[in-house]
Design an enzyme around this catalytic site. Sequence first.
Site, PDB file in Angstrom:
ATOM      1  N   GLY A 222       0.847  -1.150   0.025  1.00  0.00           N
ATOM      2  CA  GLY A 222      -0.064  -0.047   0.101  1.00  0.00           C
ATOM      3  C   GLY A 222       0.659   1.427  -0.007  1.00  0.00           C
ATOM      4  N   ASN A 223       0.423   2.393   0.292  1.00  0.00           N
ATOM      5  CA  ASN A 223       0.950   3.660   0.287  1.00  0.00           C
ATOM      6  C   ASN A 223       0.455   4.592   1.396  1.00  0.00           C
ATOM      7  OD1 ASN A 223      -1.037   5.661  -0.956  1.00  0.00           O
ATOM      8  ND2 ASN A 223      -0.846   4.103  -2.811  1.00  0.00           N
TER       9      ASN A 223
END
Length: 411
Positions: free
Chosen positions: A216-217
């Site tokens: 993810g980020n």
Amino acid sequence: MTSPSAAPKVVLGVSGGIAAYKACEVLRRLAESGHDVTVVPTAAALEFVGAPTWAALSGKPVSADVWTDVAEVPHVRIGQEADLVLVAPATADLLAKAAHGLADDLLTNTLLTARCPVVLAPAMHTEMWEHAATRANVATLRSRGVVVLEPAVGRLTGADSGKGRLPDPAEIVAAALDVRERSLSAGPVTADLTGRHVVVSAGGTREALDPVRFLGNRSSGLQGWALARAALLRGAEVTLVAANVSLPDPPGAQVVHVASTAELAEAVTDAAKGADAVVMAAAPADFRPVAVSDSKIKKADDGSAPTLTLTQNADILAGLARERSRDDQVVVGFAAETGEPGRSVLELAQAKLARKGCDLLVVNDVSGGQVFGADDNEAVVLGADGSSTPVPRGSKGALAHVVWDCVLARW
Ligand code: CTP
């Protein structure tokens, strides 16, 4: 009105609905963000939450009638001195009084004397909100420049649910402060996006590795939320495609929750059909694992680590720009750039704008720090027509309004 250096003066009006208790949280948020808040409840509001609570939380005496401290002429002074009036909750009765200019208590007098932005956050049962009398009162108030927020949909007093719930206090405060900030920089907030359908994506996508892990980020979704809120305040119909954002839904927006880049692509492409504008503020993961394990990936006994093989995700923005459902649809991208040896942030951004084929690219220079989760932003909006609109450091709400101004100029 307040001098620029002093704390902005906010009048928090509270009318008599059960949601009055949530106004305590609105008050706390306003006070903690540096506002000088005067609470003006109605007599009915005091049946729900007593004056000592408002006085303690605001640090000021509280009165609902016009007969206290008459020598100081509070029924005129409080409204005249205000930089922002926010009424939360605003009941059907309060909306009716405000629409007709009645002034039988301190709050309704204040609404008549205020010359600053006025924001009303209604809360009532669905039947009352939908009643022709309330519809007419809301239309009258909006036509006069009062900002009437849409109520949220959800559980109401008692067992029933529907439209009419007071929006989340954080969202009310964000909308009210957005209205004040915008009015200072560009004049009163007007419904100049009425009749337009806009699609905004927000947040960061997650690509599953196994049932418990993902790639993810750090995208918070704050900029996408600010874009949705600004468009709603300016009268647009808003579809917000949210990837893993934990903020309360902006009332009035149609929110589609997604997780992965593929889901985001499908939801945005679907919503974009026939839309007037699409703004890709989300941070889609560029890569995903080639295979997702059905069961949790276990540690190997020999201490070795698994090798992840990734494949590239589709570029949603480039696809939207290439296959527009309408010739006059405006497609907007965001880019956070750091620059690299021999190529400035703006050079990289110009190349990205051309590569993606979008109409506008909002460029954040993130070389000096980080933007994810921050409350403010500095940017430049580049246009495919060669235009360049610098946006000085300010809130994500202020940047959101400039983006809509640029979109509006293209329509
Ligand atoms: N974007 C998209 N689909 C992707 C990746 C990005 O639609 N798979 C959009 C983002 O929402 C943003 C814009 O493209 O509006 C620019 O994102 P950015 O990450 O800067 O672009 P990339 O093409 O990934 O470029 P870079 O190689 O510089 O990371």
